[in-house]
Design a protein around this motif. Structure first.
Motif, PDB file in Angstrom:
ATOM      1  N   PRO A   1       0.818  -1.214   0.000  1.00 29.83           N
ATOM      2  CA  PRO A   1       0.000   0.000   0.000  1.00 29.83           C
ATOM      3  C   PRO A   1       0.857   1.272   0.000  1.00 29.83           C
ATOM      4  O   PRO A   1       1.923   1.314   0.625  1.00 29.83           O
ATOM      5  CB  PRO A   1      -0.810  -0.123   1.287  1.00 29.83           C
TER       6      PRO A   1
ATOM      7  N   SER B   1      -4.139  -1.048   5.052  1.00 33.29           N
ATOM      8  CA  SER B   1      -4.089  -1.767   3.786  1.00 33.29           C
ATOM      9  C   SER B   1      -5.092  -1.260   2.773  1.00 33.29           C
ATOM     10  O   SER B   1      -6.242  -0.972   3.109  1.00 33.29           O
ATOM     11  CB  SER B   1      -4.354  -3.257   4.037  1.00 33.29           C
TER      12      SER B   1
ATOM     13  N   GLY C   1      -2.327   3.016   1.830  1.00 28.92           N
ATOM     14  CA  GLY C   1      -2.373   2.520   3.198  1.00 28.92           C
ATOM     15  C   GLY C   1      -2.715   3.652   4.145  1.00 28.92           C
ATOM     16  O   GLY C   1      -3.862   3.842   4.529  1.00 28.92           O
TER      17      GLY C   1
END
Length: 194
Positions: A49, A86, A90
């Motif tokens: 991410p 995630s 992220g």
């Protein structure tokens, strides 16, 4: 917007390079704009991410321009830190803008802050983002990453984050708590026309 530095991304390789520039290069892209110029198939390769636990984060504008990212695959199930987040993105705190992005066929696994677009955002502006055919799984790992804050668009959103014109379809969200169709947990958030 004329003064923005623009980066144009038209391939999976370029998108992986962009993620690395944030995560490994420490580039926040503040006051810069990144735009997709084609549909991109990530082929279910392991995706890290964009923005990690606040140590690195994207602070610019990401404009999907209506293109679709296919086969996004994140497996953070081994990460048990309370900040691990995630998704395509992220951790994205400082007034980030993510717009006009479609995600089709995502599988996102984590233990905290799980979503297809952005796992954790603070003051984010998310608009015209659409997630379809996604599987989001947020599992209990420990007291800090307890399968919480899972959604299709954002896992956790705080401090006047704004969501508009977003949608989710044919997707599944599994979580222990704070699980929602669009956002898992929101604090002082506005959601419109979704």
């Amino acid at each position: 917007e004329e003064s923005y530095h623009h980066e144009f991304i038209g391939s999976a390789e370029s998108l992986f390079d962009f993620a690395k520039s944030v995560n490994e290069g420490g580039d926040s892209w503040k006051n810069q704009k990144v735009a997709l110029v084609a549909d991109i198939d990530l082929g279910n390769k392991a995706w890290t991410p964009i923005g990690q636990t606040g140590a690195t984060e994207f602070k610019g504008i990401f404009d999907g321009q209506g293109y679709t990212i296919k086969n996004l695959n994140v497996d953070n199930s081994a990460a048990t830190d309370e900040h691990t987040s995630s998704g395509l993105f992220g951790w994205a705190e400082s007034n980030v803008t993510i717009k006009n992005v479609n995600i089709d066929g995502a599988t996102i696994k984590g233990n905290h802050n799980v979503a297809a677009i952005v796992g954790y955002t603070y003051s984010g502006k998310i608009s015209n983002c659409h997630v379809s055919n996604a599987t989001l799984v947020c599992t209990h790992a420990n007291g800090e990453a307890c399968g919480d804050k899972a959604g299709t668009i954002a896992g956790y959103a705080g401090d006047e984050s704004r969501f508009s014109d977003c949608s989710a379809s044919n997707s599944t969200v599994k979580g222990g708590r704070d699980a929602g169709q669009l956002i898992g947990a929101g604090y002082n958030v506005s959601i419109s026309n979704c």
